[in-house]
Design a protein around this motif. Structure first.
Motif, PDB file in Angstrom:
ATOM      1  N   ALA A 134      10.204 -38.180  90.611  1.00  0.00           N
ATOM      2  CA  ALA A 134       8.995 -38.999  90.794  1.00  0.00           C
ATOM      3  C   ALA A 134       8.349 -39.302  89.448  1.00  0.00           C
ATOM      4  CB  ALA A 134       8.004 -38.279  91.710  1.00  0.00           C
ATOM      5  N   PHE A 135       8.343 -38.315  88.546  1.00  0.00           N
ATOM      6  CA  PHE A 135       7.807 -38.546  87.203  1.00  0.00           C
ATOM      7  C   PHE A 135       8.634 -39.628  86.502  1.00  0.00           C
ATOM      8  CE2 PHE A 135       7.593 -37.986  82.656  1.00  0.00           C
ATOM      9  CZ  PHE A 135       6.223 -37.890  82.439  1.00  0.00           C
ATOM     10  N   ALA A 136       9.952 -39.497  86.560  1.00  0.00           N
ATOM     11  CA  ALA A 136      10.837 -40.466  85.891  1.00  0.00           C
ATOM     12  C   ALA A 136      10.651 -41.866  86.469  1.00  0.00           C
ATOM     13  CB  ALA A 136      12.286 -40.020  86.008  1.00  0.00           C
ATOM     14  N   ARG A 137      10.438 -41.964  87.778  1.00  0.00           N
ATOM     15  CA  ARG A 137      10.280 -43.279  88.414  1.00  0.00           C
ATOM     16  C   ARG A 137       8.992 -43.983  87.982  1.00  0.00           C
ATOM     17  NH1 ARG A 137      12.265 -40.505  92.840  1.00  0.00           N
ATOM     18  NH2 ARG A 137      10.230 -40.537  93.851  1.00  0.00           N
ATOM     19  N   CYS A 138       8.086 -43.256  87.358  1.00  0.00           N
ATOM     20  CA  CYS A 138       6.896 -43.904  86.785  1.00  0.00           C
ATOM     21  C   CYS A 138       7.295 -44.786  85.601  1.00  0.00           C
ATOM     22  CB  CYS A 138       5.889 -42.858  86.309  1.00  0.00           C
ATOM     23  SG  CYS A 138       5.142 -41.895  87.627  1.00  0.00           S
ATOM     24  N   TYR A 139       8.492 -44.563  85.052  1.00  0.00           N
ATOM     25  CA  TYR A 139       8.940 -45.265  83.854  1.00  0.00           C
ATOM     26  C   TYR A 139      10.198 -46.100  84.072  1.00  0.00           C
ATOM     27  CZ  TYR A 139       5.631 -42.028  81.915  1.00  0.00           C
ATOM     28  OH  TYR A 139       4.475 -41.340  81.676  1.00  0.00           O
ATOM     29  N   THR A 140      10.945 -45.809  85.139  1.00  0.00           N
ATOM     30  CA  THR A 140      12.198 -46.516  85.368  1.00  0.00           C
ATOM     31  C   THR A 140      12.478 -46.644  86.857  1.00  0.00           C
ATOM     32  OG1 THR A 140      14.578 -46.562  84.885  1.00  0.00           O
ATOM     33  CG2 THR A 140      13.596 -44.393  85.210  1.00  0.00           C
ATOM     34  N   GLU A 173       8.715 -34.545  73.105  1.00  0.00           N
ATOM     35  CA  GLU A 173       8.151 -35.891  73.177  1.00  0.00           C
ATOM     36  C   GLU A 173       9.166 -36.939  72.725  1.00  0.00           C
ATOM     37  OE1 GLU A 173       4.617 -38.281  70.961  1.00  0.00           O
ATOM     38  OE2 GLU A 173       4.135 -36.244  71.642  1.00  0.00           O
ATOM     39  N   ALA A 174       9.851 -36.677  71.612  1.00  0.00           N
ATOM     40  CA  ALA A 174      10.844 -37.632  71.109  1.00  0.00           C
ATOM     41  C   ALA A 174      11.935 -37.875  72.156  1.00  0.00           C
ATOM     42  CB  ALA A 174      11.445 -37.117  69.809  1.00  0.00           C
ATOM     43  N   ILE A 175      12.359 -36.821  72.820  1.00  0.00           N
ATOM     44  CA  ILE A 175      13.399 -36.946  73.839  1.00  0.00           C
ATOM     45  C   ILE A 175      12.877 -37.740  75.033  1.00  0.00           C
ATOM     46  CG2 ILE A 175      14.763 -35.624  75.514  1.00  0.00           C
ATOM     47  CD1 ILE A 175      14.940 -33.460  73.198  1.00  0.00           C
ATOM     48  N   LEU A 176      11.678 -37.400  75.491  1.00  0.00           N
ATOM     49  CA  LEU A 176      11.110 -38.106  76.640  1.00  0.00           C
ATOM     50  C   LEU A 176      10.868 -39.589  76.338  1.00  0.00           C
ATOM     51  CD1 LEU A 176       8.617 -35.410  77.956  1.00  0.00           C
ATOM     52  CD2 LEU A 176      10.710 -36.207  79.088  1.00  0.00           C
ATOM     53  N   PHE A 177      10.393 -39.877  75.119  1.00  0.00           N
ATOM     54  CA  PHE A 177      10.146 -41.270  74.758  1.00  0.00           C
ATOM     55  C   PHE A 177      11.463 -42.038  74.668  1.00  0.00           C
ATOM     56  CE2 PHE A 177       5.947 -39.994  74.338  1.00  0.00           C
ATOM     57  CZ  PHE A 177       5.120 -41.027  73.950  1.00  0.00           C
ATOM     58  N   ASP A 178      12.533 -41.373  74.261  1.00  0.00           N
ATOM     59  CA  ASP A 178      13.835 -42.028  74.198  1.00  0.00           C
ATOM     60  C   ASP A 178      14.404 -42.253  75.602  1.00  0.00           C
ATOM     61  OD1 ASP A 178      16.097 -43.001  72.545  1.00  0.00           O
ATOM     62  OD2 ASP A 178      17.160 -41.379  73.577  1.00  0.00           O
ATOM     63  N   LEU A 179      14.301 -41.239  76.440  1.00  0.00           N
ATOM     64  CA  LEU A 179      14.850 -41.353  77.793  1.00  0.00           C
ATOM     65  C   LEU A 179      14.011 -42.226  78.722  1.00  0.00           C
ATOM     66  CD1 LEU A 179      15.957 -37.660  78.461  1.00  0.00           C
ATOM     67  CD2 LEU A 179      17.431 -39.642  78.107  1.00  0.00           C
ATOM     68  N   LEU A 180      12.703 -42.228  78.492  1.00  0.00           N
ATOM     69  CA  LEU A 180      11.788 -42.937  79.384  1.00  0.00           C
ATOM     70  C   LEU A 180      10.859 -43.872  78.619  1.00  0.00           C
ATOM     71  CD1 LEU A 180      10.750 -39.966  81.701  1.00  0.00           C
ATOM     72  CD2 LEU A 180      12.269 -41.876  82.285  1.00  0.00           C
ATOM     73  N   PRO A 181      11.398 -44.966  78.105  1.00  0.00           N
ATOM     74  CA  PRO A 181      10.485 -45.912  77.439  1.00  0.00           C
ATOM     75  C   PRO A 181       9.560 -46.540  78.490  1.00  0.00           C
ATOM     76  CG  PRO A 181      12.692 -46.832  77.609  1.00  0.00           C
ATOM     77  CD  PRO A 181      12.772 -45.413  78.108  1.00  0.00           C
ATOM     78  N   LEU A 182       8.391 -46.936  78.055  1.00  0.00           N
ATOM     79  CA  LEU A 182       7.497 -47.660  78.964  1.00  0.00           C
ATOM     80  C   LEU A 182       8.198 -48.925  79.417  1.00  0.00           C
ATOM     81  CD1 LEU A 182       4.054 -47.289  77.160  1.00  0.00           C
ATOM     82  CD2 LEU A 182       4.832 -46.116  79.225  1.00  0.00           C
ATOM     83  N   ARG A 183       7.906 -49.358  80.603  1.00  0.00           N
ATOM     84  CA  ARG A 183       8.588 -50.526  81.174  1.00  0.00           C
ATOM     85  C   ARG A 183       8.512 -51.737  80.254  1.00  0.00           C
ATOM     86  NH1 ARG A 183       9.864 -49.377  86.628  1.00  0.00           N
ATOM     87  NH2 ARG A 183       8.681 -47.632  87.417  1.00  0.00           N
ATOM     88  N   ASP A 184       7.388 -51.969  79.595  1.00  0.00           N
ATOM     89  CA  ASP A 184       7.271 -53.130  78.708  1.00  0.00           C
ATOM     90  C   ASP A 184       7.886 -52.886  77.339  1.00  0.00           C
ATOM     91  OD1 ASP A 184       5.336 -51.358  77.915  1.00  0.00           O
ATOM     92  OD2 ASP A 184       3.715 -52.828  77.801  1.00  0.00           O
ATOM     93  N   GLU A 185       8.274 -51.623  77.024  1.00  0.00           N
ATOM     94  CA  GLU A 185       8.937 -51.316  75.751  1.00  0.00           C
ATOM     95  C   GLU A 185      10.398 -51.769  75.770  1.00  0.00           C
ATOM     96  OE1 GLU A 185       8.505 -47.130  75.074  1.00  0.00           O
ATOM     97  OE2 GLU A 185       6.447 -47.302  74.401  1.00  0.00           O
ATOM     98  N   HIS A 186      11.024 -51.802  76.952  1.00  0.00           N
ATOM     99  CA  HIS A 186      12.445 -52.170  77.004  1.00  0.00           C
ATOM    100  C   HIS A 186      12.657 -53.577  77.551  1.00  0.00           C
ATOM    101  CE1 HIS A 186      12.218 -51.085  81.192  1.00  0.00           C
ATOM    102  NE2 HIS A 186      12.197 -49.804  80.971  1.00  0.00           N
TER     103      HIS A 186
END
Length: 187
Positions: A134-140, A173-186
């Protein structure tokens, strides 16, 4: 008029039950699941041995209660991070705090492995995996990426048990930001 006495007894029973669960986790931290017995848990909790058999039908019930408790607590913390806004930094901080205190984490993974062997325990671990998803689905919207995130989080926490140098919040944080970019970041 009997209600306050009943409520007091119930509260005392809930405190004792919780003390036995916490004692079980501490025994598992030190000795693994194999070290859990009525005697070791009751001694750790500072309660008579009969307390474990009063509150739990057997060691399996006690281990199930311990697994369910830790997984429900972890799942709830993860669900709280699945609200609006960018919560990746908060999750990174939480993961770094968890990694710094390996005792409970070790107990949790011992219990996780127990669930792998005993399918009836998996509903508790399913709750954790669902909360991470559910957390991941907030981003992807990608279910594969959501599984990768769940595997990465558990893998990183497991790896933290194998080293004296624990990952800090910036590394998580670096890992999470790489795995889960904000929707508008990608886009």
């Amino acid at each position: 008029m009997n209600q306050p006495t009943t409520d007091g007894r119930r509260a005392k029973g809930l405190r004792r039950r919780r003390a036995l669960i916490e004692a079980t986790l501490r025994v598992i931290e030190r000795e693994g699941v194999a070290g859990v017995s009525h005697r070791t848990v009751s001694r750790e909790a500072g309660l008579p041995t009969s307390a474990t058999t009063y509150y739990f039908t057997g060691l399996g019930d006690l281990l199930t209660a311990a697994l369910t408790t830790v997984m429900e607590e972890d799942s709830e913390r993860m669900r709280q991070l699945s609200s609006e806004g960018d919560r990746r930094r908060e999750l990174a901080l939480l993961l770094s705090e968890v990694a710094k205190e390996p005792g409970r984490l070790l107990a949790e993974y011992e219990l996780f492995l127990l669930a792998a062997r005993q399918p009836h325990l998996r509903s508790a671990t399913d709750g954790w995996l669902g909360a991470v998803s559910a957390f991941a689905r907030c981003y992807t919207d990608d279910p594969v990426r959501a599984r990768i995130v769940a595997g990465a989080i558990d893998g990183l926490l497991l790896h933290s048990l194998l080293t004296d140098k624990k990952p800090n919040a910036a590394e998580f944080e670096a890992i999470l930001f790489d795995l889960l970019p904000l929707r508008d970041e990608h886009s």
